[in-house]
Design a protein around this motif. Sequence first.
Motif: not given
Length: 237
Positions: A10, A20, A25, A51, A54, A105
């Motif tokens: 992103f 994200s 990471k 889908k 990253p 998360y």
Amino acid sequence: MTDEITLVQFPRKLGVPNPSPFCVKLELWLKLAGIPYTVEVQTMPGKAPKKKIPYIIENGREIGDSTLIIEHLSKTRGIDLDAGLSPRERALDQAVWAMCDERLYWYCVHDRWLGAGWPVIRDTFFGGIPSLVRPIITSIIQRSVRKQLWNQGAGRHTPDEILAMAKRDIAALADIVGDGPYVHGERIRSIDTVVYAFAVNMTEVKLDTPFTEAARAHANLVAYARRITEKYFPELG
Ligand SMILES: N[C@@H](CCC(=O)N[C@@H](CS)C(=O)NCC(=O)O)C(=O)O
């Protein structure tokens, strides 16, 4: 085979390496592993092999999922950022990794998409959509996030219960980081890529919510995120 890979993630927003944590990471891991990469920006997860973003492109092949990518690159390029750690230390890191990716998360998702972070997220990510259709599109997206949270389980709890659970995970992360400088002391390891990804997305992210406030209450977690940002993402200041 070329060394360089393409990291598809992103766009950078909200004052962090990436909004994200999975992108943060992976990017930090690539830096630590010394693998050259170029970034390609993508905003449509539907275009990714799993889908989700990253993913990477290596010699024309797309590979999805930050953890699987790290495993793949570690194996094929003979990289072990955790050399010298005991099997028990590696096992505990695995547990922390899972806590962040699979639990914390979702509390973060709740905070941003359905909680106090939503107005900023809406304006940051969807501000460019014509105002007439914006409410329709954002409500479709929120409905899909609500469904994901319900299926994952977190969405069945009240906002107060979710925040209380998040606070326990955040306190655990702060205790794991301790005085640092890194999780395992002087040397940065692969678990730091995950802990940093979440720490920075709670302490340095440009969002002021009960969730980010809970993280900022831990001075050592704030200092840890700052330390790693300054060293590995100096362009963020
Ligand atoms: N397990 C995946 C998770 C990646 C992930 O959840 N990415 C989110 C953004 S933070 C995404 O692309 N979501 C889009 C969607 O679910 O449609 C990884 O480690 O890469």
